[in-house]
Design a protein around this motif. Sequence first.
Motif, PDB file in Angstrom:
ATOM      1  N   MET A   1       8.217  -8.966 -56.015  1.00 29.99           N
ATOM      2  CA  MET A   1       7.495 -10.638 -56.216  1.00 29.99           C
ATOM      3  C   MET A   1       7.488 -10.638 -57.549  1.00 29.99           C
ATOM      4  SD  MET A   1       4.287 -12.161 -54.573  1.00 29.99           S
ATOM      5  CE  MET A   1       3.410 -13.438 -55.217  1.00 29.99           C
ATOM      6  N   ASN A   2       7.523 -11.759 -58.257  1.00 25.72           N
ATOM      7  CA  ASN A   2       7.042 -12.112 -59.780  1.00 25.72           C
ATOM      8  C   ASN A   2       5.639 -12.415 -59.510  1.00 25.72           C
ATOM      9  OD1 ASN A   2       6.552 -13.068 -62.171  1.00 25.72           O
ATOM     10  ND2 ASN A   2       8.839 -12.903 -62.622  1.00 25.72           N
ATOM     11  N   TRP A   3       4.575 -11.772 -59.687  1.00 30.26           N
ATOM     12  CA  TRP A   3       3.226 -12.022 -59.843  1.00 30.26           C
ATOM     13  C   TRP A   3       2.858 -12.944 -60.943  1.00 30.26           C
ATOM     14  CZ3 TRP A   3       4.468  -6.970 -58.980  1.00 30.26           C
ATOM     15  CH2 TRP A   3       4.344  -6.540 -57.616  1.00 30.26           C
ATOM     16  N   GLY A   4       3.299 -12.869 -61.882  1.00 29.54           N
ATOM     17  CA  GLY A   4       3.244 -13.630 -63.216  1.00 29.54           C
ATOM     18  C   GLY A   4       3.680 -15.263 -62.873  1.00 29.54           C
ATOM     19  N   ARG A   5       4.743 -15.466 -62.164  1.00 29.33           N
ATOM     20  CA  ARG A   5       5.307 -16.761 -62.178  1.00 29.33           C
ATOM     21  C   ARG A   5       4.458 -17.310 -60.895  1.00 29.33           C
ATOM     22  NH1 ARG A   5      10.655 -15.047 -62.662  1.00 29.33           N
ATOM     23  NH2 ARG A   5      11.028 -14.815 -60.810  1.00 29.33           N
ATOM     24  N   ALA A   6       4.054 -16.422 -59.907  1.00 23.84           N
ATOM     25  CA  ALA A   6       2.874 -16.845 -58.864  1.00 23.84           C
ATOM     26  C   ALA A   6       1.926 -17.484 -59.450  1.00 23.84           C
ATOM     27  CB  ALA A   6       2.819 -15.572 -57.902  1.00 23.84           C
ATOM     28  N   ALA A   7       1.192 -16.731 -60.615  1.00 27.16           N
ATOM     29  CA  ALA A   7       0.160 -17.065 -60.933  1.00 27.16           C
ATOM     30  C   ALA A   7       0.230 -18.626 -61.809  1.00 27.16           C
ATOM     31  CB  ALA A   7      -0.711 -15.947 -62.204  1.00 27.16           C
ATOM     32  N   LEU A   8       1.406 -18.998 -62.096  1.00 23.08           N
ATOM     33  CA  LEU A   8       1.802 -19.991 -62.817  1.00 23.08           C
ATOM     34  C   LEU A   8       1.649 -21.142 -61.671  1.00 23.08           C
ATOM     35  CD1 LEU A   8       4.042 -19.226 -65.771  1.00 23.08           C
ATOM     36  CD2 LEU A   8       1.902 -20.451 -66.060  1.00 23.08           C
ATOM     37  N   ARG A   9       2.581 -20.786 -60.668  1.00 21.38           N
ATOM     38  CA  ARG A   9       2.757 -22.184 -59.678  1.00 21.38           C
ATOM     39  C   ARG A   9       1.225 -22.158 -59.069  1.00 21.38           C
ATOM     40  NH1 ARG A   9       7.153 -18.316 -58.291  1.00 21.38           N
ATOM     41  NH2 ARG A   9       5.789 -17.427 -56.521  1.00 21.38           N
ATOM     42  N   ASP A  10       0.513 -21.253 -58.720  1.00 25.40           N
ATOM     43  CA  ASP A  10      -0.788 -21.427 -58.082  1.00 25.40           C
ATOM     44  C   ASP A  10      -1.670 -22.426 -59.116  1.00 25.40           C
ATOM     45  OD1 ASP A  10      -0.246 -19.700 -56.136  1.00 25.40           O
ATOM     46  OD2 ASP A  10      -1.369 -18.034 -56.776  1.00 25.40           O
ATOM     47  N   LEU A  11      -1.521 -22.260 -60.460  1.00 24.06           N
ATOM     48  CA  LEU A  11      -2.333 -22.795 -61.101  1.00 24.06           C
ATOM     49  C   LEU A  11      -1.827 -24.335 -61.125  1.00 24.06           C
ATOM     50  CD1 LEU A  11      -4.665 -23.266 -63.290  1.00 24.06           C
ATOM     51  CD2 LEU A  11      -3.145 -22.996 -65.178  1.00 24.06           C
ATOM     52  N   TYR A  12      -0.468 -24.607 -61.105  1.00 24.74           N
ATOM     53  CA  TYR A  12      -0.010 -26.047 -61.140  1.00 24.74           C
ATOM     54  C   TYR A  12      -0.523 -26.663 -59.691  1.00 24.74           C
ATOM     55  CZ  TYR A  12       2.315 -26.072 -65.537  1.00 24.74           C
ATOM     56  OH  TYR A  12       2.736 -26.027 -66.756  1.00 24.74           O
ATOM     57  N   ALA A  13      -0.270 -25.827 -58.766  1.00 28.50           N
ATOM     58  CA  ALA A  13      -0.914 -26.188 -57.273  1.00 28.50           C
ATOM     59  C   ALA A  13      -2.327 -26.796 -57.182  1.00 28.50           C
ATOM     60  CB  ALA A  13      -0.286 -25.454 -56.284  1.00 28.50           C
ATOM     61  N   TRP A  14      -3.071 -25.829 -57.687  1.00 28.84           N
ATOM     62  CA  TRP A  14      -4.566 -26.175 -57.855  1.00 28.84           C
ATOM     63  C   TRP A  14      -4.852 -27.389 -58.666  1.00 28.84           C
ATOM     64  CZ3 TRP A  14      -7.634 -26.427 -61.852  1.00 28.84           C
ATOM     65  CH2 TRP A  14      -8.978 -26.292 -61.700  1.00 28.84           C
ATOM     66  N   ALA A  15      -4.262 -27.638 -59.717  1.00 22.42           N
ATOM     67  CA  ALA A  15      -4.592 -28.771 -60.745  1.00 22.42           C
ATOM     68  C   ALA A  15      -3.842 -30.002 -59.964  1.00 22.42           C
ATOM     69  CB  ALA A  15      -3.819 -28.726 -61.964  1.00 22.42           C
ATOM     70  N   SER A  70       4.905 -10.598 -70.338  1.00 15.58           N
ATOM     71  CA  SER A  70       4.418  -9.562 -71.182  1.00 15.58           C
ATOM     72  C   SER A  70       3.884  -8.399 -70.455  1.00 15.58           C
ATOM     73  CB  SER A  70       3.695  -9.990 -72.420  1.00 15.58           C
ATOM     74  OG  SER A  70       2.507 -10.275 -71.890  1.00 15.58           O
ATOM     75  N   ILE A  71       3.348  -8.387 -69.350  1.00 12.57           N
ATOM     76  CA  ILE A  71       2.831  -7.436 -68.559  1.00 12.57           C
ATOM     77  C   ILE A  71       3.025  -7.285 -66.948  1.00 12.57           C
ATOM     78  CG2 ILE A  71       0.393  -7.503 -69.988  1.00 12.57           C
ATOM     79  CD1 ILE A  71      -0.815  -9.149 -67.840  1.00 12.57           C
ATOM     80  N   ASP A  72       4.441  -7.730 -66.922  1.00 12.38           N
ATOM     81  CA  ASP A  72       5.195  -7.293 -65.499  1.00 12.38           C
ATOM     82  C   ASP A  72       4.997  -5.848 -65.334  1.00 12.38           C
ATOM     83  OD1 ASP A  72       5.463 -10.214 -65.324  1.00 12.38           O
ATOM     84  OD2 ASP A  72       7.749 -10.014 -65.732  1.00 12.38           O
ATOM     85  N   ASP A  73       5.156  -4.899 -66.352  1.00  6.89           N
ATOM     86  CA  ASP A  73       5.082  -3.567 -65.855  1.00  6.89           C
ATOM     87  C   ASP A  73       3.597  -3.223 -65.415  1.00  6.89           C
ATOM     88  OD1 ASP A  73       7.749  -3.370 -66.451  1.00  6.89           O
ATOM     89  OD2 ASP A  73       7.278  -2.497 -68.416  1.00  6.89           O
ATOM     90  N   TRP A  74       2.597  -3.932 -66.076  1.00  8.63           N
ATOM     91  CA  TRP A  74       1.023  -3.560 -65.661  1.00  8.63           C
ATOM     92  C   TRP A  74       1.208  -4.050 -63.958  1.00  8.63           C
ATOM     93  CZ3 TRP A  74      -2.780  -5.204 -69.464  1.00  8.63           C
ATOM     94  CH2 TRP A  74      -2.646  -4.561 -70.756  1.00  8.63           C
ATOM     95  N   PHE A  75       1.639  -5.158 -63.630  1.00  9.76           N
ATOM     96  CA  PHE A  75       1.649  -5.406 -62.326  1.00  9.76           C
ATOM     97  C   PHE A  75       2.381  -4.566 -61.148  1.00  9.76           C
ATOM     98  CE2 PHE A  75       1.634 -10.028 -64.017  1.00  9.76           C
ATOM     99  CZ  PHE A  75       0.182 -10.275 -64.396  1.00  9.76           C
ATOM    100  N   ARG A  76       3.734  -3.820 -61.959  1.00  8.51           N
ATOM    101  CA  ARG A  76       4.281  -3.226 -60.787  1.00  8.51           C
ATOM    102  C   ARG A  76       3.486  -1.797 -60.822  1.00  8.51           C
ATOM    103  NH1 ARG A  76       8.625  -5.910 -63.403  1.00  8.51           N
ATOM    104  NH2 ARG A  76       8.762  -4.608 -65.152  1.00  8.51           N
TER     105      ARG A  76
END
Length: 228
Positions: A1-15, A70-76
């Motif tokens: 799962m790409n958690w960074g892209r999920a964060a962006l998707r969530d923000l747009y859905a919330w907005a 830039s921090i995908d490795d941190w998520f993994r």
Amino acid sequence: MNWGRAALRDLYAWAEERGIPEHDVKEHLRSSTAALRDRWNSWTEATLEFYMASGDLYMYDLTAWHGSGSIDDWFRRAKGWASELPPGARVLDYGAGIGTYSLILAERADIQVDALEISPALRDYIQWRAGGKTNIRPVHLIDGPYNAIICIDTIEHLPAPEYFPVLAKAALVPRGRLMATWTFHKSDGMHPMHHGPDRLSSFLRELNRTFYGPLDDGWPAKFVAHDD
């Protein structure tokens, strides 16, 4: 799962749920870091009240950072760290922000995550992002003991960063685990809310007194609390 892209998707859905136009979201994502800098520089007294009042800007600032790749490795690495925790573990996400790490940890249904965030706006957003998950609890107070603490991009913001290792050890079970990052610099003036390198040595001295580690060369760094 790409958690960074999920964060962006969530923000747009919330907005979208709140009728915030997409072009406004994009502008907030672009300008939030500078807006935080300017707000800090105009604050009468730099206290935790600043963070409580700035959840709206941090929602965009942290989402832009998480979504940048830039921090995908941190998520993994956080995901792998979560897999090492015992069944039934209680974890504290200290300075949870927009809750991305809490969500990563809570993918294990047998882990309970307390997402500690002082901003009411960010706690509400974490709750929204969690949806129906019952193993994430946005909180504003520590309710230990915990088996593990994760603290990402928070220590350099604390009024007394050298006290964090003492607080963390006190909130953990014996030989509890810690995963953390810290950035003691002001990034060419864009992050005046960070402590500078003058506070780093006192933080590291206390960290070494209370925790074993780092346990490997990875980042975020992993530690285990001292026995005493």
